[in-house]
Scaffold this active site. Structure first.
Site, PDB file in Angstrom:
ATOM      1  N   SER A 265       0.830  -1.211   0.000  1.00 39.71           N
ATOM      2  CA  SER A 265       0.000   0.000   0.000  1.00 39.71           C
ATOM      3  C   SER A 265       0.861   1.257   0.000  1.00 39.71           C
ATOM      4  O   SER A 265       2.068   1.207   0.249  1.00 39.71           O
ATOM      5  CB  SER A 265      -0.883   0.014   1.247  1.00 39.71           C
ATOM      6  OG  SER A 265      -0.072   0.269   2.387  1.00 39.71           O
ATOM      7  N   LYS A 266       0.191   2.376  -0.246  1.00 37.39           N
ATOM      8  CA  LYS A 266       0.888   3.666  -0.242  1.00 37.39           C
ATOM      9  C   LYS A 266       1.512   3.899   1.133  1.00 37.39           C
ATOM     10  O   LYS A 266       2.590   4.474   1.253  1.00 37.39           O
ATOM     11  CB  LYS A 266      -0.100   4.780  -0.591  1.00 37.39           C
ATOM     12  CG  LYS A 266       0.510   6.168  -0.507  1.00 37.39           C
ATOM     13  CD  LYS A 266      -0.400   7.232  -1.077  1.00 37.39           C
ATOM     14  CE  LYS A 266       0.241   8.609  -1.077  1.00 37.39           C
ATOM     15  NZ  LYS A 266       0.458   9.155   0.262  1.00 37.39           N
ATOM     16  N   ARG A 267       0.795   3.446   2.162  1.00 39.94           N
ATOM     17  CA  ARG A 267       1.308   3.639   3.520  1.00 39.94           C
ATOM     18  C   ARG A 267       2.649   2.935   3.731  1.00 39.94           C
ATOM     19  O   ARG A 267       3.541   3.476   4.385  1.00 39.94           O
ATOM     20  CB  ARG A 267       0.272   3.148   4.537  1.00 39.94           C
ATOM     21  CG  ARG A 267       0.249   4.051   5.707  1.00 39.94           C
ATOM     22  CD  ARG A 267      -0.967   4.223   6.543  1.00 39.94           C
ATOM     23  NE  ARG A 267      -2.052   3.317   6.319  1.00 39.94           N
ATOM     24  CZ  ARG A 267      -2.367   2.344   7.172  1.00 39.94           C
ATOM     25  NH1 ARG A 267      -1.638   2.123   8.254  1.00 39.94           N
ATOM     26  NH2 ARG A 267      -3.425   1.600   6.948  1.00 39.94           N
ATOM     27  N   GLY A 269       4.879   2.446   1.484  1.00 39.89           N
ATOM     28  CA  GLY A 269       5.863   3.267   0.782  1.00 39.89           C
ATOM     29  C   GLY A 269       6.237   4.493   1.612  1.00 39.89           C
ATOM     30  O   GLY A 269       7.415   4.823   1.762  1.00 39.89           O
ATOM     31  N   ASP A 270       5.219   5.149   2.169  1.00 41.68           N
ATOM     32  CA  ASP A 270       5.480   6.353   2.973  1.00 41.68           C
ATOM     33  C   ASP A 270       6.340   6.009   4.186  1.00 41.68           C
ATOM     34  O   ASP A 270       7.266   6.738   4.530  1.00 41.68           O
ATOM     35  CB  ASP A 270       4.157   6.970   3.451  1.00 41.68           C
ATOM     36  CG  ASP A 270       3.388   7.596   2.289  1.00 41.68           C
ATOM     37  OD1 ASP A 270       4.020   7.792   1.217  1.00 41.68           O
ATOM     38  OD2 ASP A 270       2.182   7.864   2.433  1.00 41.68           O
TER      39      ASP A 270
END
Ligand code: GLU
Length: 511
Positions: A265-267, A269-270
Site C-alpha cells: 500500500s501507499k502507507r 511506501g510512505d
C-alpha cells in the site's frame, strides 16, 4: 494459439495507478506482443462516485513512460471505439434487458429501508445478510410483483436496478491459466447489481463482460482481487450465449508488502521511503501528493525490469531484461500463484545496474535537463563524460548532480574533515609549488599529467597521497570524486590553477 490474441488493460480512473496496476498492464502488453496480438486500453469509468479527475491522464502518461504501447483504445482509437465506458452508456441497457427477458436477471425496486429491515432480521437470526435466492422473492422485484406492476413502477419513474439471478446450488467450473481448475457453488454467491436506473449506467460486471465480448477480447489478464467475480463472469457469458467466444482468464498474484503480510500500500511506501506509483501524483481535489518512480530518479527500463520479475520468472538466472527480451521470454505459465513480495532495495539495485552500463550519450540525455536546472550549459559530450566518469557510483539519476557538480562549479566551501587533515604543515607550501608544475604542463590530458606529476612527486620526496588529497581539497573541496587526473583533465588547466589559488587565498592553514 489459433484465435487472434486481443488483451485489454481496463483500469478505473479512481486515483493514481498503483505499481500493481502497472504490472498488470505490463503482463498484458508482454503477452500481446509475444503472440503478435493487440493491446487495448479501456477506461472503466462507470462508477461516477469514485471518479477522480486527472486519473485517466495519469494512467496514459504512466503507460507511455513505461514504454507500454497501446494498439487500440482511449487516446488511440480503433475499430471498437469509443473505449471509455462512460461514452458507451447507450450500449448496456439493451444487454441488461436481454438478461431479464431470458430469466437470468430481474428488476429490483427495494429501498434502502427495506434492505435494512431484512439485514436486521438476518442478524437477529445469527446469519450474515446476502441478497440472494433466499431473499429476492421477499422484496419488491420483478420475480415477486406482477408484470403490470413492474411496468407501472418503471413508467412512473421509480428507481430500479437490474440484478443477476444467481442460480441456487450449482457448481460453476472454471479454468484459470495461472490457478488451474476452480469450482465454486453458486449458493455462496449473491445477486449482483448489473445496471442502475439512477444514473442510467451499468456496474463493472455488466460493462466489463459486454465490452470484452464486443471488443473480441481473447484473454483477460488481471489482478487476483477479481477472482471472486469469476463465477459471475462465467455465468454472464453463459446467460448471453457467448461461451464459444468467452475469453480465457489469468488472475495475477498480489504484490505484497516488503514484510510479506498483505497487499503493498501507499502507507508502506510512505513508512519505508519508496514510491508505490510510477509518477508523481497530486490530487486535484485534496492537493494530496504521492511520490513516483520517475521523479525519484528511476529509469523506466529499470522500473519495468524490476516489475516484470515480481510474480514472473524466466526459469533461468538472468535478471536484466530489455523490453524486447521480456517479450521474447514471457509466458503466463511462469507466473506464480503466490504473492510477490516487493523489495525496495532490489528496485534500487536494478536502477544502479542500468546506470552503470549506460553509454555517455544516454547518460547525457538524462543529465542535460538536470544541469540546466542548475544553470549549467554544456555540450552533450561534456555532460555525458562527467556522468560517465561517476556512473558506477550512481543508484538513482537524482545522484548525478551530487556526484559530479564539482566538474562544473568550483568549491565555495571546504569539507571540515578534509581541511583539518590536509590544510596544515608543509601542504600549503607544497601546493603553491605544485601549482607551478601544473602551470608548466602543455598537454593536460590525464595520461600526460599523471606522468609529469608522479615524476615531480618522486623527485621532491612527497607522497602521492599527500599531494593528491591536498589537490582534491582544492579542486573538489571534499573527500569524494573520481581519480584526480580525471578531474584535472575535465576542468582544464586554467580552472585547476584558479581553484588552487582560491584555496590558498581564502583558507587559513590549520595549526
Ligand atoms: N476496472 C477494473 C479495475 O479497475 C478492471 C478489472 C478487469 O480487468 O476485469 O481493475
Amino acid at each position: 494459439m489459433s484465435r487472434e490474441v486481443r488483451v485489454r488493460f481496463a483500469p478505473s480512473p479512481t486515483g493514481p495507478l498503483h505499481i500493481g496496476g502497472v504490472r498488470t498492464a505490463l503482463y498484458n502488453y508482454l503477452f500481446a506482443r509475444r503472440h503478435g496480438g493487440k493491446m487495448i486500453l479501456r477506461i472503466e469509468d462507470t462508477d461516477s462516485q469514485r471518479f477522480v479527475p486527472g486519473a485517466e491522464e495519469y494512467i496514459i502518461e504512466s503507460l507511455k513512460w513505461c514504454g507500454i504501447e497501446i494498439d487500440e483504445g482511449v487516446g488511440v482509437g480503433g475499430p471498437h471505439a469509443p473505449y471509455r465506458q462512460s461514452e458507451r452508456r447507450d450500449i448496456y441497457l439493451k444487454y441488461a434487458k436481454q438478461l431479464v427477458e431470458a430469466g437470468w436477471a430481474y428488476y429490483a425496486f427495494d429501498t434502502p429501508e427495506e434492505l435494512d429491515a431484512l439485514r436486521k432480521e438476518a442478524e437477529e437470526a445469527g446469519k450474515t445478510f446476502a441478497y440472494n435466492y433466499e431473499v429476492r422473492e421477499k422484496l419488491p422485484t420483478s420475480l415477486s410483483l406482477g408484470a403490470d406492476e413492474v411496468e407501472a413502477r418503471i413508467a412512473r419513474g421509480d428507481q430500479w436496478v437490474v440484478r443477476f439471478k444467481m442460480p441456487e446450488n450449482e457448481v460453476v467450473k472454471m479454468d484459470d491459466l495461472i490457478r488451474g481448475h476452480v469450482e465454486v457453488n453458486t449458493s455462496t454467491l449473491d445477486d449482483k447489481v448489473l445496471y442502475k436506473s439512477a444514473d442510467a449506467l451499468p456496474t463493472y460486471h455488466l460493462a466489463n463482460i459486454v465490452d470484452d465480448h464486443l471488443m473480441e477480447v481473447s484473454h483477460v489478464i488481471r489482478g487476483e482481487e477479481w477472482l471472486p467475480s469469476l463465477p459471475l463472469h462465467y455465468l454472464l457469458y453463459r446467460a448471453f450465449g457467448w461461451t464459444d467466444t468467452q475469453p480465457e482468464f489469468a488472475h495475477l498474484p498480489l504484490l505484497l508488502k516488503p514484510t510479506g503480510g498483505g497487499k503493498l500500500s501507499k502507507r508502506d511506501g510512505d513508512k519505508m521511503g519508496f514510491p508505490v506509483f510510477p509518477l508523481f501524483w497530486k490530487s486535484p481535489s485534496t492537493g494530496e501528493t504521492a511520490r513516483g518512480y520517475r521523479e525519484d530518479g528511476y529509469l523506466a527500463e529499470a522500473f519495468i525490469n524490476m516489475l516484470a520479475l515480481l510474480g514472473w520468472n524466466p526459469g533461468t538466472e538472468q535478471e536484466i531484461f530489455s523490453m524486447q527480451e521480456l517479450i521474447n521470454a514471457f509466458s503466463l505459465e511462469r507466473v506464480s500463484k503466490a504473492g510477490a513480495r516487493f523489495q525496495p532495495d532490489k528496485a534500487k539495485w536494478f536502477n544502479a545496474q542500468y546506470l552503470h552500463t549506460m553509454s555517455d550519450e544516454a547518460l547525457a540525455a538524462i543529465y542535460q535537463p538536470i544541469l540546466k536546472e542548475h544553470g549549467i550549459e554544456v555540450s552533450d559530450a561534456v555532460a555525458g563524460k562527467a556522468a560517465g566518469i561517476m556512473k558506477e557510483r550512481m543508484t538513482l539519476t537524482t545522484d548525478m548532480w551530487d556526484l559530479t557538480s564539482f566538474f562544473f562549479v568550483a568549491p565555495t566551501e571546504y569539507e571540515e574533515k578534509l581541511t583539518k587533515k590536509q590544510w596544515k604543515g608543509d601542504n600549503p607550501a607544497m601546493l603553491a609549488k605544485f601549482r607551478e608544475v601544473l602551470a608548466a604542463i602543455d598537454d593536460f590530458s590525464k595520461e600526460n599529467t599523471e606522468v609529469v606529476v608522479k615524476a615531480w612527486i618522486e623527485a621532491n620526496g612527497y607522497s602521492l597521497g599527500q599531494v593528491m588529497n591536498t589537490l582534491r581539497l582544492a579542486l573538489v573541496g571534499a573527500g569524494k570524486g573520481p581519480g584526480m587526473f580525471d578531474v584535472t583533465e575535465f576542468i582544464g588547466k586554467q580552472e585547476c590553477l584558479k581553484r588552487i589559488d582560491s584555496l590558498i587565498a581564502n583558507v587559513t592553514p590549520v595549526e
